[in-house]
Design a protein around this motif. Sequence first.
Motif, mmCIF file in Angstrom:
data_model
loop_
_atom_site.group_PDB
_atom_site.id
_atom_site.type_symbol
_atom_site.label_atom_id
_atom_site.label_comp_id
_atom_site.label_asym_id
_atom_site.label_seq_id
_atom_site.Cartn_x
_atom_site.Cartn_y
_atom_site.Cartn_z
ATOM 1 N N LEU A 176 -39.149 72.839 -27.608
ATOM 2 C CA LEU A 176 -38.141 71.866 -26.654
ATOM 3 C C LEU A 176 -37.499 71.147 -27.431
ATOM 4 C CD1 LEU A 176 -40.247 72.286 -23.477
ATOM 5 C CD2 LEU A 176 -38.381 73.752 -23.977
ATOM 6 N N LEU A 177 -38.048 70.255 -28.200
ATOM 7 C CA LEU A 177 -37.424 69.120 -28.792
ATOM 8 C C LEU A 177 -36.454 69.423 -29.617
ATOM 9 C CD1 LEU A 177 -40.974 67.482 -30.077
ATOM 10 C CD2 LEU A 177 -39.131 66.267 -28.554
ATOM 11 N N ALA A 178 -36.189 70.650 -30.182
ATOM 12 C CA ALA A 178 -35.192 71.076 -30.890
ATOM 13 C C ALA A 178 -33.903 71.551 -30.094
ATOM 14 C CB ALA A 178 -35.468 72.303 -31.866
ATOM 15 N N GLN A 179 -34.160 71.466 -28.758
ATOM 16 C CA GLN A 179 -32.926 71.876 -27.906
ATOM 17 C C GLN A 179 -32.334 70.420 -27.571
ATOM 18 O OE1 GLN A 179 -32.734 74.957 -27.192
ATOM 19 N NE2 GLN A 179 -34.809 75.487 -28.270
ATOM 20 N N LEU B 142 -33.403 67.815 -37.196
ATOM 21 C CA LEU B 142 -33.398 67.953 -35.737
ATOM 22 C C LEU B 142 -33.848 66.934 -34.910
ATOM 23 C CD1 LEU B 142 -35.132 71.692 -36.006
ATOM 24 C CD2 LEU B 142 -33.065 71.183 -34.945
ATOM 25 N N MET C 71 -36.873 65.664 -34.874
ATOM 26 C CA MET C 71 -38.095 65.637 -34.281
ATOM 27 C C MET C 71 -39.000 64.769 -35.284
ATOM 28 S SD MET C 71 -38.121 69.771 -34.098
ATOM 29 C CE MET C 71 -39.739 70.014 -34.062
ATOM 30 N N ARG D 80 -27.420 68.725 -30.876
ATOM 31 C CA ARG D 80 -28.193 69.829 -30.968
ATOM 32 C C ARG D 80 -27.709 70.811 -30.117
ATOM 33 N NH1 ARG D 80 -32.983 65.932 -31.075
ATOM 34 N NH2 ARG D 80 -33.095 66.020 -28.711
#
Lengths: 260, 234
Positions: A76-79, B48, B50, B72
């Motif tokens: 989800l964090l990569a969305q 990304l 993260m 993203r």
Amino acid sequence: MFKILKYTFADLIRSRWSYVYLGFYLLLGFVLLFLNNDLSKAIITLMNVIVVLTPMIGTIFGIMYFYSAREFTELLLAQPIKRSHIFLGQYLGIALSLAFSLVIGLGIPFLVYGVAQSAEIWDFGLLLVVGAFLTFIFVALSVNISLRNENKVKGFGYAILVWLFLAVIYDGLFLVSLVMFDDYPLDKFTLVASMFNPIDLSRILILLKLDISALLGYTGALFQSFFGSGLGMIVSLSTLLLWSLIPVGLLIRTARKRDF
Amino acid sequence: MIEIKNLHKRFGKLQVLDGVSFQVEPGGIIAVLGPNGSGKTTILKTILGMVHPQMGEIYFQGNAVLDKWEYRNDIGYLPQIARFPDNLTVQELINMIKNIRDVEADETELVNRFDLKLSLNKKLGNLSGGTRQKVNIVLTFMFDCPLLILDEPTAGLDPVALIQLKELIQEEKQKGKTLLITTHIMSLVEDLSDQIIFLLEGKIYFQGSVEELQEQTQQTDLEHSIAKILQGDV
């Protein structure tokens, strides 16, 4: 955020544990209401179960969900979506699915018993509100713990410890300190100390509403004499609100800073 | 397409990235290689958003990306471990991700290609690891993103699915997309990659083509070239 909330809720509400939790409340509600001819006793028993059980289940569900959903959270964090929305959505999904089990599980027996027409409807309503508050508070606390601890076993241990501390140990320490510092005026200390424990606060809130002075205990009696029943309820309810908002704010802050 | 400048990342006492800088031009397949713990995944995750670096800058399509999220929309990511909510079905998960990204996507071709049609209505908790990885691949490739980041894409795949994945990667490259891939399977790198970025102890040790690496290490195959670097003979 609502997209994440929707799917988290859909996932959890279908889990076996949600059914078990719902079934437990259904059973408890029916047994207490139909095998007991004193309604106020039934409410007090329900209160005692709710103030201990909802925090425990909230803690365990919150911590388990976040650890098991770690890899999915990474996806989800990569969305293209804000971090705070992911975590807020997941948190609300868990807390709402648990609160849903509580409200439906106890609500059905209430309705069947015909509480809706009786004067006790507000007492029952408050019971459910307090249960929902405790669920939201303890899910938020446990999510905070899981975000701060990479190690699952440690995180789980801390979460259980927090629950145990607030549900059991706190009261013990509190009583010991009251006995030890017997010679000092402890009113203010007691008032403040009970604000720092959402479980105590919930108990006081319900007992103030039920107006059973014999069960209020020292803290409850102080609350009543200091604030009066009406103001006492407002104060305890707004403190509970603070208790649910602060951990959520903390959760968002932690999630924002963390590496995944 | 991507420009990384002087990236530093430390986890506690462990310095994972120690001044990494590189540039990736659009189009082609770039393999990010290196021994375990050399910072491959950390670089991908930093791109990304993260992982937050202590120092450094990242540009994607000319814009700085740290602490942003809109960029993203143009990146697809295949995570290393495929684990999803147990009680959702495959179709529901696909819909969820489509719903979140809010762009047109058609998964039918990919679902047929990876033979997932019969699994669409199964719960994700009941799928095998390999099948979950196939779902993972569908989720990544069903969108039309100019950059695809694949972290160990072959994990758990059977030989048939592996061949299909290779074909899929080639097709995406033909469409002019950029793919960043980490893997430990050297044959995959030799078959696919146009460029290699080799990481060692948090620094870029080599950036160039497979042939250049072989030339530099005086070896005839990639596996031996890399072994030579790791043994410190170069």
